[in-house]
Write a protein that holds these residues in place. Sequence first.
Motif, PDB file in Angstrom:
ATOM      1  N   ALA A  67       2.576  -4.855  -0.816  1.00  0.00           N
ATOM      2  CA  ALA A  67       3.115  -3.594  -0.306  1.00  0.00           C
ATOM      3  C   ALA A  67       2.039  -2.773   0.382  1.00  0.00           C
ATOM      4  O   ALA A  67       2.267  -2.165   1.443  1.00  0.00           O
ATOM      5  N   LEU A  68       0.835  -2.751  -0.203  1.00  0.00           N
ATOM      6  CA  LEU A  68      -0.275  -1.987   0.365  1.00  0.00           C
ATOM      7  C   LEU A  68      -0.738  -2.576   1.691  1.00  0.00           C
ATOM      8  O   LEU A  68      -0.945  -1.846   2.675  1.00  0.00           O
ATOM      9  N   ILE A  69      -0.896  -3.889   1.741  1.00  0.00           N
ATOM     10  CA  ILE A  69      -1.348  -4.540   2.974  1.00  0.00           C
ATOM     11  C   ILE A  69      -0.342  -4.315   4.097  1.00  0.00           C
ATOM     12  O   ILE A  69      -0.717  -4.001   5.241  1.00  0.00           O
ATOM     13  N   ASP A  70       0.928  -4.456   3.792  1.00  0.00           N
ATOM     14  CA  ASP A  70       1.955  -4.243   4.817  1.00  0.00           C
ATOM     15  C   ASP A  70       1.883  -2.816   5.360  1.00  0.00           C
ATOM     16  O   ASP A  70       2.006  -2.590   6.577  1.00  0.00           O
ATOM     17  N   TYR A  71       1.677  -1.852   4.478  1.00  0.00           N
ATOM     18  CA  TYR A  71       1.618  -0.454   4.896  1.00  0.00           C
ATOM     19  C   TYR A  71       0.398  -0.195   5.774  1.00  0.00           C
ATOM     20  O   TYR A  71       0.494   0.468   6.818  1.00  0.00           O
ATOM     21  N   ILE A  72      -0.741  -0.735   5.380  1.00  0.00           N
ATOM     22  CA  ILE A  72      -1.973  -0.537   6.156  1.00  0.00           C
ATOM     23  C   ILE A  72      -1.866  -1.228   7.506  1.00  0.00           C
ATOM     24  O   ILE A  72      -2.255  -0.667   8.548  1.00  0.00           O
ATOM     25  N   GLU A  73      -1.305  -2.433   7.522  1.00  0.00           N
ATOM     26  CA  GLU A  73      -1.232  -3.202   8.771  1.00  0.00           C
ATOM     27  C   GLU A  73      -0.320  -2.549   9.806  1.00  0.00           C
ATOM     28  O   GLU A  73      -0.506  -2.752  11.005  1.00  0.00           O
ATOM     29  N   ARG A  74       0.641  -1.748   9.365  1.00  0.00           N
ATOM     30  CA  ARG A  74       1.502  -1.068  10.337  1.00  0.00           C
ATOM     31  C   ARG A  74       0.998   0.341  10.658  1.00  0.00           C
ATOM     32  O   ARG A  74       1.720   1.141  11.265  1.00  0.00           O
ATOM     33  N   ASP A  75      -0.246   0.624  10.247  1.00  0.00           N
ATOM     34  CA  ASP A  75      -0.880   1.921  10.502  1.00  0.00           C
ATOM     35  C   ASP A  75      -0.125   3.068   9.832  1.00  0.00           C
ATOM     36  O   ASP A  75       0.032   4.161  10.407  1.00  0.00           O
ATOM     37  N   GLY A  76       0.318   2.829   8.618  1.00  0.00           N
ATOM     38  CA  GLY A  76       0.932   3.908   7.845  1.00  0.00           C
ATOM     39  C   GLY A  76      -0.076   5.012   7.588  1.00  0.00           C
ATOM     40  O   GLY A  76      -1.298   4.788   7.541  1.00  0.00           O
ATOM     41  N   VAL A  77       0.415   6.231   7.421  1.00  0.00           N
ATOM     42  CA  VAL A  77      -0.461   7.384   7.199  1.00  0.00           C
ATOM     43  C   VAL A  77      -1.288   7.177   5.937  1.00  0.00           C
ATOM     44  O   VAL A  77      -0.747   6.865   4.876  1.00  0.00           O
ATOM     45  N   PRO A 306      -1.555   5.709   0.515  1.00  0.00           N
ATOM     46  CA  PRO A 306      -1.588   4.328   0.006  1.00  0.00           C
ATOM     47  C   PRO A 306      -1.264   4.247  -1.487  1.00  0.00           C
ATOM     48  O   PRO A 306      -0.629   3.285  -1.936  1.00  0.00           O
ATOM     49  N   ALA A 307      -1.669   5.262  -2.256  1.00  0.00           N
ATOM     50  CA  ALA A 307      -1.324   5.292  -3.679  1.00  0.00           C
ATOM     51  C   ALA A 307       0.169   5.514  -3.876  1.00  0.00           C
ATOM     52  O   ALA A 307       0.777   4.956  -4.802  1.00  0.00           O
ATOM     53  N   PHE A 308       0.782   6.328  -3.004  1.00  0.00           N
ATOM     54  CA  PHE A 308       2.237   6.501  -3.080  1.00  0.00           C
ATOM     55  C   PHE A 308       2.944   5.163  -2.873  1.00  0.00           C
ATOM     56  O   PHE A 308       3.949   4.866  -3.527  1.00  0.00           O
ATOM     57  N   VAL A 309       2.424   4.370  -1.951  1.00  0.00           N
ATOM     58  CA  VAL A 309       3.046   3.073  -1.633  1.00  0.00           C
ATOM     59  C   VAL A 309       3.012   2.148  -2.841  1.00  0.00           C
ATOM     60  O   VAL A 309       4.038   1.559  -3.230  1.00  0.00           O
ATOM     61  N   THR A 310       1.834   1.992  -3.451  1.00  0.00           N
ATOM     62  CA  THR A 310       1.744   1.091  -4.599  1.00  0.00           C
ATOM     63  C   THR A 310       2.469   1.669  -5.817  1.00  0.00           C
ATOM     64  O   THR A 310       3.028   0.921  -6.622  1.00  0.00           O
ATOM     65  N   ALA A 311       2.487   2.997  -5.938  1.00  0.00           N
ATOM     66  CA  ALA A 311       3.203   3.622  -7.054  1.00  0.00           C
ATOM     67  C   ALA A 311       4.696   3.344  -6.962  1.00  0.00           C
ATOM     68  O   ALA A 311       5.347   2.998  -7.963  1.00  0.00           O
ATOM     69  N   ALA A 312       5.258   3.493  -5.770  1.00  0.00           N
ATOM     70  CA  ALA A 312       6.688   3.218  -5.595  1.00  0.00           C
ATOM     71  C   ALA A 312       6.994   1.754  -5.876  1.00  0.00           C
ATOM     72  O   ALA A 312       7.997   1.432  -6.538  1.00  0.00           O
ATOM     73  N   ALA A 313       6.123   0.867  -5.392  1.00  0.00           N
ATOM     74  CA  ALA A 313       6.325  -0.566  -5.646  1.00  0.00           C
ATOM     75  C   ALA A 313       6.239  -0.876  -7.135  1.00  0.00           C
ATOM     76  O   ALA A 313       6.993  -1.708  -7.663  1.00  0.00           O
ATOM     77  N   THR A 314       5.341  -0.185  -7.838  1.00  0.00           N
ATOM     78  CA  THR A 314       5.201  -0.371  -9.285  1.00  0.00           C
ATOM     79  C   THR A 314       6.472   0.019 -10.008  1.00  0.00           C
ATOM     80  O   THR A 314       6.985  -0.714 -10.864  1.00  0.00           O
TER      81      THR A 314
END
Length: 420
Positions: A67-77, A306-314
């Motif tokens: 989830a984190l890699i996908d977010y970073i690769e699409r230039d997420g905030v 990025p922490a929001f992304v992994t938190a939601a996935a968790t």
Amino acid sequence: MTITPPALSVFEALESEVRSYCRGWPAVFDRAQGSHMFDEDGHTYLDFFAGAGSLNYGHNNPVLKRALIDYIERDGVTHGLDMSTTAKRAFLESFQNNILRPRDLPYKVMFPGPTGTNAVEAALKLARKVKGRESIVSFTNAFHGMSLGSLAVTGNAFKRAGAGIPLVHGTPMPFDNYFDGTIPDFLWFERLLGDQGSGLNQPAAVIVETVQGEGGINVARPEWLRALAELCERQDMLLIVDDIQMGCGRTGAFFSFEESGITPDIVTVSKSISGYGMPMSLALFKPELDIWEPGEHNGTFRGNNPAFVTAAATLDTYWADSQMEKQTLARGEQVEQALRAICEEQSGTHYRGRGLVWGLEFEDKPRASAVCRRAFELGLLVETSGPESEVVKLLPALTISPDDLDEGLRTLARAVRETA
């Protein structure tokens, strides 16, 4: 296995003397996956520390990593202050749907900054603002953080001394079983509150850990917590539960206070809320307490997307049902059985804990540190806790396999035997 401590010249030359964990674990770590860490010399260590409770789901959890890699690769905030972002929205929706609504908890969510002590400072500040009073009651052997407000409600004399100034507006009271059951619960506290000559200013709030992690794995009974909640309501004090280390499933349920059936006024959450070990914290509070003015409490890094992304996935992966809680309780029974066997074999030892947080206490206090040193030599990472470092603390990942857990417990038993 035999481990030769590496040359740490650059660390010793440039890093402050304040460094701590690296002294007990003299290795240079390079990789980590699941419940294992690997140093640059190829040694493998089983991790029963989990980033002091920040890695409840293991190192580099593959679901969260994707989830984190996908977010970073699409230039997420990445950095967003408290702006609205898609990552924050996804987290808030997941937190509401997976955590708050199923538990019928009414809380508003505040992002006070990235660390646990940020959350505690926000909680103390809000309680004082709501009640218009300064005093906060805490408990013996409590630990709430290293900033000045948090230190004022922390019990450890060594940590408090580091402040360098008087720590005021905090009053300690006896934690559960402080007097070994010889004195009724809250007798002293209630007497002071009712005595106009006691010198105790009416507190704004009481802050408590349901299990004192740094204080020695001291477990509060559910009935003690319920009595505390009733006392707070009766005496017009807010109840703050510090769930920074014991929340996010560490004791079984997502919040450690669920077993007692209480609903605190304010809850602080950090450490494993991001799921991936990234800085993130929350202050949760009942809606009627949300009297902040816009910008009255802020912080540059309160929007760690990025922490929001992994938190939601968790939350979506592990907390959409009750499986994680059941697994944690089962693993906890496995730990308890092993610790019971150690204590039956070794006199002068005692164990206590809940879920997947356990402590092995030694009457010969220096032995706990010796056990941790020997465990490291055998490839197991464990740390001490307690006011005199007399307790070996076990914090394995909630996702640890039964086989890895059994291996670590066997290693711990060996370390205990070999330091007798």
